[in-house]
Design a protein around this motif. Structure first.
Motif, PDB file in Angstrom:
ATOM      1  N   PHE A  83       0.604  -1.373   0.028  1.00 46.21           N
ATOM      2  CA  PHE A  83      -0.111   0.255  -0.107  1.00 46.21           C
ATOM      3  C   PHE A  83       0.818   1.089   0.068  1.00 46.21           C
ATOM      4  O   PHE A  83       0.693   2.175  -0.402  1.00 46.21           O
ATOM      5  CB  PHE A  83      -1.101   0.027   1.144  1.00 46.21           C
ATOM      6  CG  PHE A  83      -1.972  -1.072   1.168  1.00 46.21           C
ATOM      7  CD1 PHE A  83      -2.994  -1.151  -0.064  1.00 46.21           C
ATOM      8  CD2 PHE A  83      -2.000  -2.084   2.092  1.00 46.21           C
ATOM      9  CE1 PHE A  83      -4.046  -1.849   0.044  1.00 46.21           C
ATOM     10  CE2 PHE A  83      -3.124  -3.093   1.769  1.00 46.21           C
ATOM     11  CZ  PHE A  83      -3.778  -3.092   0.769  1.00 46.21           C
ATOM     12  N   LEU A 119       1.882   1.698  -3.486  1.00 45.06           N
ATOM     13  CA  LEU A 119       0.846   2.682  -4.025  1.00 45.06           C
ATOM     14  C   LEU A 119       0.674   3.943  -4.041  1.00 45.06           C
ATOM     15  O   LEU A 119       0.511   4.793  -4.984  1.00 45.06           O
ATOM     16  CB  LEU A 119      -0.529   1.994  -3.677  1.00 45.06           C
ATOM     17  CG  LEU A 119      -1.810   1.806  -4.546  1.00 45.06           C
ATOM     18  CD1 LEU A 119      -1.572   1.072  -5.864  1.00 45.06           C
ATOM     19  CD2 LEU A 119      -3.024   1.431  -3.671  1.00 45.06           C
ATOM     20  N   ALA A 120       1.201   4.373  -2.698  1.00 46.05           N
ATOM     21  CA  ALA A 120       1.218   5.631  -2.440  1.00 46.05           C
ATOM     22  C   ALA A 120       2.249   6.006  -3.142  1.00 46.05           C
ATOM     23  O   ALA A 120       2.466   7.362  -3.581  1.00 46.05           O
ATOM     24  CB  ALA A 120       1.202   5.925  -0.604  1.00 46.05           C
ATOM     25  N   ILE A 123       1.463   7.143  -6.572  1.00 44.57           N
ATOM     26  CA  ILE A 123       0.781   8.416  -6.856  1.00 44.57           C
ATOM     27  C   ILE A 123       1.421   9.534  -6.716  1.00 44.57           C
ATOM     28  O   ILE A 123       1.693  10.476  -7.410  1.00 44.57           O
ATOM     29  CB  ILE A 123      -0.540   8.277  -5.846  1.00 44.57           C
ATOM     30  CG1 ILE A 123      -1.359   7.022  -6.223  1.00 44.57           C
ATOM     31  CG2 ILE A 123      -1.446   9.513  -5.937  1.00 44.57           C
ATOM     32  CD1 ILE A 123      -2.268   6.567  -5.175  1.00 44.57           C
ATOM     33  N   THR A 175       0.891  11.805   1.075  1.00 41.84           N
ATOM     34  CA  THR A 175       0.166  11.459   0.023  1.00 41.84           C
ATOM     35  C   THR A 175      -1.110  12.126  -0.291  1.00 41.84           C
ATOM     36  O   THR A 175      -1.720  12.533  -1.653  1.00 41.84           O
ATOM     37  CB  THR A 175       0.070   9.851  -0.198  1.00 41.84           C
ATOM     38  OG1 THR A 175       1.419   9.446  -0.055  1.00 41.84           O
ATOM     39  CG2 THR A 175      -0.510   9.414  -1.455  1.00 41.84           C
TER      40      THR A 175
END
Lengths: 314, 357
Positions: free
Chosen positions: A233, A236-237, A240, A288
């Motif tokens: 996760f 994923l951050a 982005i 984020t």
């Protein structure tokens, strides 16, 4: 003064170690998402990679073989995500969530089956240890972290530059971007949207699994339920925060690794007296959110991200 | 005509669910066979041990309780077209705030529990407000913000436990006469199990969701925005307002789940390295339940039986519990890919039956 240098050196080394799996997994996410397929399943792909890395290393006695097997496992687990989202047009986020469940279930089930009900694998017989690059590793402060690094770190840095080159300098990369931005135009131009997306999701499985393997056969030396605890996760951050760009991802992952390093070494360097480690741990997530909200730059997602491709619609 | 269409939809939803459950269990059976376990014995042990003794039934209901609430949380957001993957974090803050109220305010016992439950729900709503507001005001995808909020909740909870609630220890002391939602009568009916009043909070939640969705203007708007945001906007509804409200209601269900767990089951908090998974299970519950209040009860019951019975299965049939995680994951994938309508759809096409436009 010497102490001070030592502290900085240590923080940098911790930063690089924590950034390594993040870079690999986030680059995996980059391939998938630039082609238009959301990959919340990065965590699961890392889990299966970490699992297979440890089990493969134990079975073959070679950590490099373990790494290869873990890449294969990542590709195999990425396939149900590809089939569900691309062929069956399932909701990409939901499918990714299922991949996370699936990975944790399969890996812990097999660990218990293989090792008589144990909650973790035995310690692997071989890990991929630090390799010093002559001369460069002698550079003070940055030498030990960057040039006396884990093979995984070198792989991650090289992978970021290869991804950059692939994405912006080759026909294949142009197709990935086209499919992720405007699939119908790409299809009209003769690009197979389905084919490119399958390939991109498979690459994401391979890269995320490598990130996972780094946790079980280099940074750590076994696999258990907590080997991968949210790194997917954070990756994923980082994806982005790095604005879906290879070098941005490299920078973002390094920055998040730095936050972890500060949280971990806070006690040692007296930082925790001023900032609690939990607040430092929160930092990547808060940043984020701020980035997404447009307070820290603007995050521009690929245009067709999250949308299943239907032929003949617009 | 409309009701017929609705009925058809419901029917196909139930078919999808049943086929997906069966296929998921087949996947589990294959995994058991591959490892040399006996799937029939395993599933038998699972269902028998989850349901046939009062004690086990009580424990199963205890397991179902938070799943209903987190399932409702995910479902109501889905109905507005939002994916609240942040239920886990909203659960954590609900738990945290309920615990703080129950231990720090010093209110009279019964009032204290009621206030703790309500504040837990409000904390969850507040946590859901952040992704809802950012989605409405800045168009930020709620999934990513929710995931980030999960981690922030986890670390916030750990921070407050470490520095304040547990005073340096790894877990807090228990709430006085704890857990406060546990009542002896109920526990005795179910063979002394840990079943607690949370199940009534959950059932009340189901009723509230039903009433809200189908009997109020707000519910109508929430569903309309989920179906077609542009048409809703054109009809004069505020999409932004509904997005924010939906995420807050969703968060409050999740917060209630957390409050119910800490006040009914554990009675204390500890520093956690990872998530409980109850919030993520809510996603599976909502999907399988077709995002309807009644569907959520059924799906939560199934997963509750699988989760609680799975533990006994490990004990009695020697099959690792994790196979249940695989079964749940497979069910989600099958439901998400809408596997049955794809199969049935192909079948219909072959027979030349026209699809409903």
């Amino acid at each position: 003064m010497g102490d001070y240098m030592q502290v900085v050196t240590n923080i940098l080394m911790t930063t690089v170690i924590y950034a390594t799996p993040l870079v690999l997994a986030a680059l995996g996410g980059l391939f998938s998402e630039r082609s238009g397929v959301v990959n919340i399943g990065l965590e699961g792909l890392m889990i299966i990679g970490a699992f297979m890395g440890a089990v493969g290393t134990i079975a073959t006695g070679s950590a490099w073989m373990g790494l290869i097997l873990s890449i294969i496992a990542g590709i195999i687990l990425a396939l149900p995500h590809a089939v569900a989202t691309i062929t069956f047009k399932a909701d990409q986020v939901v499918s990714g969530v299922a991949i996370n469940f699936l990975a944790l279930g399969i890996s812990m089930y097999l660990v218990k089956y293989l090792y008589n009900g144990a909650g973790q694998t035995p310690v692997v017989p071989e890990t991929l240890d630090r390799v010093a690059i002559p001369f460069l590793s002698e550079i003070p402060v940055i030498g030990p972290s960057l040039f006396q690094a884990l093979p995984f770190t070198y792989i991650a840095i090289i992978a970021a530059f290869i991804t950059y080159f692939l994405l912006y300098r080759t026909a294949f990369g142009m197709r990935i971007r086209a499919v992720g931005e405007h699939p119908h135009a790409a299809e009209t131009a003769g690009v197979s949207v389905v084919g490119i997306r399958y390939l991109a999701v498979i690459i994401s499985g391979a890269l995320a699994a490598m990130g996972g393997a780094s946790l079980s056969i280099a940074i750590g030396s076994e696999f258990n339920q907590a080997t991968v605890a949210g790194q997917g996760f954070i990756a994923l951050a980082a994806l982005i925060f790095g604005k879906w760009r290879p070098l941005g991802v490299l920078g973002a992952a390094t920055f998040f690794g730095f936050a972890v390093a500060l949280a971990l070494t806070g006690q040692l360097i007296g930082l925790s007296a001023y900032v609690p480690s939990e607040i430092l741990s929160m930092l990547p997530y808060i940043l984020t959110i701020l980035a997404l909200a447009g307070f820290v730059g603007r995050a521009e997602a690929p245009n067709a991200l999250g949308k299943p491709y239907e032929k003949g619609t617009r | 005509m409309q009701s017929l269409l609705a009925r058809l939809n419901k029917y196909s939803g139930a078919t999808t669910a049943i086929i997906s459950i069966l296929l998921g269990m087949v996947v589990g059976a294959i995994m058991m066979l591959a490892a040399g376990y006996n799937p029939v014995a395993a599933y038998n042990a699972l269902f028998v041990s989850a349901l046939f003794q009062p004690y086990d039934l009580g424990e199963t209901i205890r397991t179902i309780t938070p799943l209903i609430l987190t399932g409702l949380a995910v479902a109501i957001a889905f109905r507005t077209g939002l994916f609240n993957i942040g239920v886990e974090g909203q659960f954590i803050v609900g738990q945290l705030v309920a615990f703080i109220v129950a231990t720090q305010l010093g209110l009279p016992p019964v009032i204290q529990v009621i206030v703790a439950v309500i504040m837990g729900g409000l904390a969850g709503a507040l946590w859901g407000l952040v992704p809802g507001f950012l989605k409405a005001s800045r168009g930020v995808h709620e999934v990513i913000v929710s995931i980030m909020m999960n981690f922030i909740a986890l670390y916030l909870s750990n921070y407050l436990i470490r520095t304040w609630l547990a005073k340096g220890a790894d877990s807090t002391p228990k709430i006085a006469d704890s857990p406060p939602l546990k009542v002896d009568v109920l526990s005795q009916i179910f063979g002394g199990s840990r079943i607690h009043l949370g199940i009534f909070i959950a059932l009340l939640g189901v009723f509230v969701m039903y009433y809200l969705l189908y009997r109020t203007k707000l519910g109508y708007e929430l569903r309309a925005v989920g179906y077609n945001p542009r048409a809703s906007e054109y009809a004069g509804m505020s999409v932004k307002r509904n997005i924010i409200l939906s995420m807050m209601i969703s968060g409050s269900f999740a917060g209630l789940a957390g409050a119910s767990e800490v006040l009914g089951t554990s009675g204390y908090l500890s520093i956690e390295a990872a998530f409980t998974g109850i919030g993520f299970d809510g996603i599976a519950v909502a999907l399988l339940g077709g995002n309807t209040p009644l569907g959520v009860i059924f799906a939560a019951s199934l997963f509750g039986v699988l989760n609680y019975g799975g533990g006994n299965m490990q004990f009695e049939a020697d099959v690792p519990f994790e196979v249940i995680r695989v079964v749940v994951a497979a069910i989600i994938l099958f439901v998400a890919a809408n596997i049955s309508t794809k199969i049935v759809g192909r079948f219909r096409k072959q027979k030349g039956v026209k699809k409903h436009g």
